[in-house]
Write a protein that holds these residues in place. Structure first.
Motif, PDB file in Angstrom:
ATOM      1  N   LYS A 116       0.820  -1.206   0.000  1.00  0.00           N
ATOM      2  CA  LYS A 116       0.000   0.000   0.000  1.00  0.00           C
ATOM      3  C   LYS A 116       0.855   1.257   0.000  1.00  0.00           C
ATOM      4  O   LYS A 116       1.937   1.288   0.571  1.00  0.00           O
ATOM      5  CB  LYS A 116      -0.913   0.019   1.215  1.00  0.00           C
ATOM      6  CG  LYS A 116      -1.955  -1.060   1.186  1.00  0.00           C
ATOM      7  CD  LYS A 116      -2.958  -0.868   2.299  1.00  0.00           C
ATOM      8  CE  LYS A 116      -3.932  -2.015   2.293  1.00  0.00           C
ATOM      9  NZ  LYS A 116      -5.229  -1.672   1.877  1.00  0.00           N
ATOM     10  N   THR A 117       0.292   2.267  -0.646  1.00  0.00           N
ATOM     11  CA  THR A 117       0.888   3.602  -0.620  1.00  0.00           C
ATOM     12  C   THR A 117      -0.250   4.581  -0.371  1.00  0.00           C
ATOM     13  O   THR A 117      -1.418   4.202  -0.386  1.00  0.00           O
ATOM     14  CB  THR A 117       1.577   3.948  -1.953  1.00  0.00           C
ATOM     15  OG1 THR A 117       0.581   4.098  -2.965  1.00  0.00           O
ATOM     16  CG2 THR A 117       2.578   2.883  -2.356  1.00  0.00           C
ATOM     17  N   HIS A 118       0.096   5.822  -0.177  1.00  0.00           N
ATOM     18  CA  HIS A 118      -0.937   6.821   0.059  1.00  0.00           C
ATOM     19  C   HIS A 118      -1.236   7.638  -1.197  1.00  0.00           C
ATOM     20  O   HIS A 118      -1.913   8.657  -1.124  1.00  0.00           O
ATOM     21  CB  HIS A 118      -0.521   7.752   1.204  1.00  0.00           C
ATOM     22  CG  HIS A 118      -0.410   7.017   2.507  1.00  0.00           C
ATOM     23  ND1 HIS A 118      -1.492   6.520   3.185  1.00  0.00           N
ATOM     24  CD2 HIS A 118       0.669   6.663   3.233  1.00  0.00           C
ATOM     25  CE1 HIS A 118      -1.096   5.907   4.274  1.00  0.00           C
ATOM     26  NE2 HIS A 118       0.222   5.972   4.325  1.00  0.00           N
ATOM     27  N   LEU A 166      -0.894   5.076  -7.664  1.00  0.00           N
ATOM     28  CA  LEU A 166       0.402   4.396  -7.619  1.00  0.00           C
ATOM     29  C   LEU A 166       0.213   2.910  -7.331  1.00  0.00           C
ATOM     30  O   LEU A 166      -0.428   2.529  -6.356  1.00  0.00           O
ATOM     31  CB  LEU A 166       1.294   5.017  -6.543  1.00  0.00           C
ATOM     32  CG  LEU A 166       2.650   4.365  -6.309  1.00  0.00           C
ATOM     33  CD1 LEU A 166       3.499   4.373  -7.577  1.00  0.00           C
ATOM     34  CD2 LEU A 166       3.382   5.066  -5.170  1.00  0.00           C
ATOM     35  N   ILE A 167       0.804   2.091  -8.193  1.00  0.00           N
ATOM     36  CA  ILE A 167       0.843   0.645  -7.988  1.00  0.00           C
ATOM     37  C   ILE A 167       2.272   0.318  -7.564  1.00  0.00           C
ATOM     38  O   ILE A 167       3.212   0.527  -8.333  1.00  0.00           O
ATOM     39  CB  ILE A 167       0.450  -0.114  -9.266  1.00  0.00           C
ATOM     40  CG1 ILE A 167      -0.982   0.244  -9.667  1.00  0.00           C
ATOM     41  CG2 ILE A 167       0.614  -1.620  -9.060  1.00  0.00           C
ATOM     42  CD1 ILE A 167      -1.385  -0.263 -11.041  1.00  0.00           C
ATOM     43  N   ALA A 168       2.432  -0.151  -6.338  1.00  0.00           N
ATOM     44  CA  ALA A 168       3.754  -0.444  -5.799  1.00  0.00           C
ATOM     45  C   ALA A 168       3.871  -1.944  -5.548  1.00  0.00           C
ATOM     46  O   ALA A 168       3.012  -2.532  -4.885  1.00  0.00           O
ATOM     47  CB  ALA A 168       3.977   0.328  -4.500  1.00  0.00           C
ATOM     48  N   ILE A 197      -2.263  -7.229 -11.313  1.00  0.00           N
ATOM     49  CA  ILE A 197      -1.979  -5.826 -11.597  1.00  0.00           C
ATOM     50  C   ILE A 197      -2.999  -5.199 -12.547  1.00  0.00           C
ATOM     51  O   ILE A 197      -3.380  -4.039 -12.384  1.00  0.00           O
ATOM     52  CB  ILE A 197      -0.556  -5.692 -12.206  1.00  0.00           C
ATOM     53  CG1 ILE A 197       0.484  -6.267 -11.268  1.00  0.00           C
ATOM     54  CG2 ILE A 197      -0.242  -4.252 -12.581  1.00  0.00           C
ATOM     55  CD1 ILE A 197       0.626  -5.564  -9.956  1.00  0.00           C
ATOM     56  N   HIS A 198      -3.452  -5.967 -13.535  1.00  0.00           N
ATOM     57  CA  HIS A 198      -4.320  -5.405 -14.570  1.00  0.00           C
ATOM     58  C   HIS A 198      -5.573  -4.718 -14.011  1.00  0.00           C
ATOM     59  O   HIS A 198      -5.891  -3.592 -14.417  1.00  0.00           O
ATOM     60  CB  HIS A 198      -4.675  -6.485 -15.591  1.00  0.00           C
ATOM     61  CG  HIS A 198      -5.214  -5.928 -16.862  1.00  0.00           C
ATOM     62  ND1 HIS A 198      -5.805  -6.696 -17.815  1.00  0.00           N
ATOM     63  CD2 HIS A 198      -5.248  -4.666 -17.354  1.00  0.00           C
ATOM     64  CE1 HIS A 198      -6.193  -5.944 -18.815  1.00  0.00           C
ATOM     65  NE2 HIS A 198      -5.863  -4.710 -18.566  1.00  0.00           N
ATOM     66  N   PRO A 199      -6.309  -5.319 -13.065  1.00  0.00           N
ATOM     67  CA  PRO A 199      -7.490  -4.624 -12.532  1.00  0.00           C
ATOM     68  C   PRO A 199      -7.139  -3.317 -11.809  1.00  0.00           C
ATOM     69  O   PRO A 199      -7.927  -2.372 -11.799  1.00  0.00           O
ATOM     70  CB  PRO A 199      -8.103  -5.626 -11.549  1.00  0.00           C
ATOM     71  CG  PRO A 199      -7.483  -6.928 -11.839  1.00  0.00           C
ATOM     72  CD  PRO A 199      -6.184  -6.666 -12.520  1.00  0.00           C
ATOM     73  N   PHE A 214       3.981   3.560 -11.375  1.00  0.00           N
ATOM     74  CA  PHE A 214       4.465   2.276 -10.880  1.00  0.00           C
ATOM     75  C   PHE A 214       5.756   2.440 -10.096  1.00  0.00           C
ATOM     76  O   PHE A 214       6.663   3.158 -10.518  1.00  0.00           O
ATOM     77  CB  PHE A 214       4.751   1.312 -12.042  1.00  0.00           C
ATOM     78  CG  PHE A 214       3.530   0.855 -12.764  1.00  0.00           C
ATOM     79  CD1 PHE A 214       2.855  -0.279 -12.370  1.00  0.00           C
ATOM     80  CD2 PHE A 214       3.059   1.565 -13.845  1.00  0.00           C
ATOM     81  CE1 PHE A 214       1.730  -0.705 -13.038  1.00  0.00           C
ATOM     82  CE2 PHE A 214       1.933   1.157 -14.528  1.00  0.00           C
ATOM     83  CZ  PHE A 214       1.260   0.020 -14.124  1.00  0.00           C
ATOM     84  N   TYR A 215       5.828   1.735  -8.976  1.00  0.00           N
ATOM     85  CA  TYR A 215       7.061   1.555  -8.209  1.00  0.00           C
ATOM     86  C   TYR A 215       7.306   0.059  -8.236  1.00  0.00           C
ATOM     87  O   TYR A 215       6.521  -0.728  -7.695  1.00  0.00           O
ATOM     88  CB  TYR A 215       6.887   2.063  -6.774  1.00  0.00           C
ATOM     89  CG  TYR A 215       8.054   1.735  -5.878  1.00  0.00           C
ATOM     90  CD1 TYR A 215       9.142   2.600  -5.777  1.00  0.00           C
ATOM     91  CD2 TYR A 215       8.077   0.558  -5.146  1.00  0.00           C
ATOM     92  CE1 TYR A 215      10.221   2.299  -4.964  1.00  0.00           C
ATOM     93  CE2 TYR A 215       9.154   0.241  -4.333  1.00  0.00           C
ATOM     94  CZ  TYR A 215      10.223   1.119  -4.245  1.00  0.00           C
ATOM     95  OH  TYR A 215      11.295   0.817  -3.438  1.00  0.00           O
ATOM     96  N   LEU A 216       8.370  -0.362  -8.918  1.00  0.00           N
ATOM     97  CA  LEU A 216       8.677  -1.779  -9.074  1.00  0.00           C
ATOM     98  C   LEU A 216      10.027  -2.066  -8.428  1.00  0.00           C
ATOM     99  O   LEU A 216      11.074  -1.667  -8.935  1.00  0.00           O
ATOM    100  CB  LEU A 216       8.716  -2.147 -10.560  1.00  0.00           C
ATOM    101  CG  LEU A 216       7.455  -1.794 -11.361  1.00  0.00           C
ATOM    102  CD1 LEU A 216       7.695  -1.994 -12.839  1.00  0.00           C
ATOM    103  CD2 LEU A 216       6.271  -2.602 -10.880  1.00  0.00           C
ATOM    104  N   GLU A 217       9.984  -2.755  -7.297  1.00  0.00           N
ATOM    105  CA  GLU A 217      11.195  -3.078  -6.542  1.00  0.00           C
ATOM    106  C   GLU A 217      11.549  -4.540  -6.807  1.00  0.00           C
ATOM    107  O   GLU A 217      10.767  -5.432  -6.495  1.00  0.00           O
ATOM    108  CB  GLU A 217      10.934  -2.832  -5.059  1.00  0.00           C
ATOM    109  CG  GLU A 217      12.140  -2.964  -4.197  1.00  0.00           C
ATOM    110  CD  GLU A 217      11.830  -2.605  -2.750  1.00  0.00           C
ATOM    111  OE1 GLU A 217      12.105  -3.454  -1.881  1.00  0.00           O
ATOM    112  OE2 GLU A 217      11.318  -1.494  -2.493  1.00  0.00           O
TER     113      GLU A 217
END
Length: 118
Positions: free
Chosen positions: A6-8, A12-14, A29-31, A45-48
């Motif tokens: 979760k992010t605020h 943003l999808i993290a 992710i798609h939905p 997107f944040y992709l770690e």
């Protein structure tokens, strides 16, 4: 495998990526992308990536289909990784999309999150 967190920031999808990405991972992710775009926003997107090995074949195909249907729906993308190929992937993503894409080393993940939240 994909782990969402979760992010605020509502667009943003993290995620944390580990091992190989499968079709079922992409389907998580798609939905989320659809929900953001239905609000008239672009998906950031944040992709770690931790010990990430790319996609399995079905995962790659699923991701290509999602990306093809949403290329204009992506905003900023922060790719956070630990390998040279991940940095090259960021450059390739930047080339093929109209998104602002930045690569950060894993040790700079706080800086990456600050950038993506701007």
């Amino acid at each position: 495998m994909i782990h969402l967190f979760k992010t605020h920031k509502d667009n943003l999808i993290a995620v944390k990526l580990e091992g190989k990405i499968s079709k079922s991972d992409v389907e998580k992710i798609h939905p989320l992308i659809d929900k953001i775009t239905e609000q008239g926003k672009k998906a950031d997107f944040y992709l770690e990536m931790h010990d990430s090995h790319g996609y399995d074949l079905k995962g790659l195909w699923a991701d290509l289909k999602v990306d093809a249907s949403h290329l204009s729906d992506y905003g900023k993308i922060a790719l956070v990784g630990e390998k040279k190929w991940q940095e090259w992937a960021a450059k390739g993503t930047n080339f093929f999309t109209g998104s602002e894409v930045k690569y950060f080393e894993l040790k700079n993940k706080e800086q990456a999150m600050a950038w993506i939240k701007q």
